[in-house]
Design an enzyme around this catalytic site. Structure first.
Site, mmCIF file in Angstrom:
data_model
loop_
_atom_site.group_PDB
_atom_site.id
_atom_site.type_symbol
_atom_site.label_atom_id
_atom_site.label_comp_id
_atom_site.label_asym_id
_atom_site.label_seq_id
_atom_site.Cartn_x
_atom_site.Cartn_y
_atom_site.Cartn_z
ATOM 1 N N ARG A 53 0.831 -1.376 -0.013
ATOM 2 C CA ARG A 53 -0.084 -0.137 0.022
ATOM 3 C C ARG A 53 0.941 1.309 -0.136
ATOM 4 O O ARG A 53 0.418 2.040 -0.691
ATOM 5 C CB ARG A 53 -0.730 -0.048 1.243
ATOM 6 N N LYS A 152 -2.671 6.805 1.125
ATOM 7 C CA LYS A 152 -2.612 7.375 2.735
ATOM 8 C C LYS A 152 -1.792 8.479 2.874
ATOM 9 O O LYS A 152 -0.589 8.064 3.067
ATOM 10 C CB LYS A 152 -2.220 5.806 3.301
ATOM 11 N N GLU A 185 -16.108 6.050 5.943
ATOM 12 C CA GLU A 185 -15.185 5.268 6.894
ATOM 13 C C GLU A 185 -15.061 6.219 8.126
ATOM 14 O O GLU A 185 -15.925 7.142 8.318
ATOM 15 C CB GLU A 185 -13.826 4.918 6.365
HETATM 16 C C1 LIG Z 1 -8.671 6.901 7.087
HETATM 17 C C2 LIG Z 1 -8.402 5.604 7.460
HETATM 18 N N1 LIG Z 1 -9.257 4.614 7.341
HETATM 19 C C3 LIG Z 1 -8.886 3.234 7.694
HETATM 20 C C4 LIG Z 1 -7.916 2.972 8.381
HETATM 21 C C5 LIG Z 1 -7.670 1.429 8.602
HETATM 22 O O1 LIG Z 1 -6.755 0.987 7.806
HETATM 23 P P1 LIG Z 1 -5.847 -0.378 8.242
HETATM 24 O O2 LIG Z 1 -6.346 -1.453 8.605
HETATM 25 O O3 LIG Z 1 -4.677 -0.615 7.100
HETATM 26 O O4 LIG Z 1 -4.967 0.163 9.498
HETATM 27 C C6 LIG Z 1 -7.090 3.810 8.589
HETATM 28 C C7 LIG Z 1 -5.711 3.588 9.506
HETATM 29 O O5 LIG Z 1 -4.657 3.196 8.792
HETATM 30 C C8 LIG Z 1 -7.270 5.122 8.158
HETATM 31 O O6 LIG Z 1 -6.300 6.235 8.634
#
Ligand SMILES: Cc1ncc(COP(=O)(O)O)c(C=O)c1O
Length: 293
Positions: A53, A152, A185
């Site tokens: 990612r 991200k 989310e």
């Molecule tokens: C905006 C957002 N959504 C979802 C997640 C969950 O992603 P992950 O399961 O890869 O940590 C995160 C955290 O990383 C996030 O910052």
């Protein structure tokens, strides 16, 4: 105790020495990307997925990471070892690097790479046992055609605005809707509902980060007789769900028991949610890339 060691641009330095320029575009413009990764019991959980990612986020914003994925993997492991950690929260940050005051990324010669491996501060047990109260907030999730939530990026102001709204309401997390009003989310977690033995989570085109822990939940859910669906849903579906929970690297899998003042199901963590929490913990504690060998 010896000082925490931080990886910064090619070397491990003491925490006090880990400083970057005020001309770094990560600082000036939020121009960069990051990852949050966890290690449990001496293993990095879903390491490859997080690295993939990171490199995909970099590609999307045309940021060249000055090391290969394999080198990055080794460097992260080296940083964890330097801090003698078994259980850790690892923050990987790659910013555009030092440039001038203009926003042109072409003025930045080399990306800045930072790796922080630290202890983890877990949510208190009571949140897992009793569940969270959350709200939906007026701040909408970024549209994918603008700052794509799939990346991200260091641009978390959208999420921070939502977090401020949660803080003001006295709750720990906020559910963000997308511009069409569908559930997207939370500020740092993905969201799931369970209705009539179906596990439903918004699809990536709803405008979300494709969470690594979201994927783990979707993988294990069929084992408990749940049918997994990636589907758009609304606040009404949140209010009428049998169960609801969030997933994320920091929170792992955490139950939600109240949304905008409405009890979810019976107002306590649901049966399926408990099974998924247990399965998640089992996997996190027994699988992953070994740090010391
Ligand atoms: C905006 C957002 N959504 C979802 C997640 C969950 O992603 P992950 O399961 O890869 O940590 C995160 C955290 O990383 C996030 O910052």
């Amino acid at each position: 105790m010896s000082s925490q060691k931080i990886f910064l641009n090619g070397e491990l330095v003491d925490k006090q020495e880990a400083k970057i320029s005020v001309f770094d575009h990560g600082y000036l413009y939020g121009d960069g990307i990051f990852e949050g990764i966890r290690a449990y019991n001496g293993r990095v959980f879903r390491f490859e997925k997080h690295l993939t990612r990171l490199y995909e986020s970099a590609k999307a914003i045309m940021l060249e990471i000055p090391m290969s994925k394999e080198e990055m993997k080794e460097t992260v492991l080296k940083t964890i070892r330097a801090n003698e950690l078994q259980d850790a929260y690892i923050r990987l940050v790659v910013s555009r690097g030092v440039g001038d005051l203009g926003l042109d990324p072409n003025k930045c010669n080399e990306a800045t790479v930072v790796i922080i491996a630290s202890d983890i501060t877990l949510y208190p047990d009571e949140f897992y046992e009793e569940g969270l109260e959350v709200i939906t907030v007026p701040t909408r999730r970024n549209i994918s055609e603008g700052v794509n939530p799939r990346v991200k990026s260091l641009n978390y102001l959208n999420n921070i605005m939502a977090k401020i709204e949660a803080n003001q309401a006295g709750v720990l997390e906020a559910i963000m809707l997308n511009n069409e009003g569908y559930v997207a989310e939370c500020t740092g977690d993905n969201i799931f509902i369970i209705k009539d033995d179906k596990l439903i989570t918004p699809p990536t085109y709803a405008g979300i980060l494709k969470g690594v822990k979201r994927e783990v939940v979707m993988e294990v859910a069929p084992k408990f007789g749940l049918e997994v669906k990636e589907e758009l849903f609304t606040r009404h579906d949140l209010f009428t769900a049998d169960e609801c929970f969030l997933s994320g690297t920091a929170a792992e899998v955490i139950p939600v028991v109240k949304i905008d003042g409405r009890k979810v199901g019976a107002g306590e963590p649901g049966e399926y949610t408990w099974k998924l929490i247990e399965e998640f913990r089992k996997l996190a504690n027994s699988t992953g890339t070994p740090i010391y060998e």
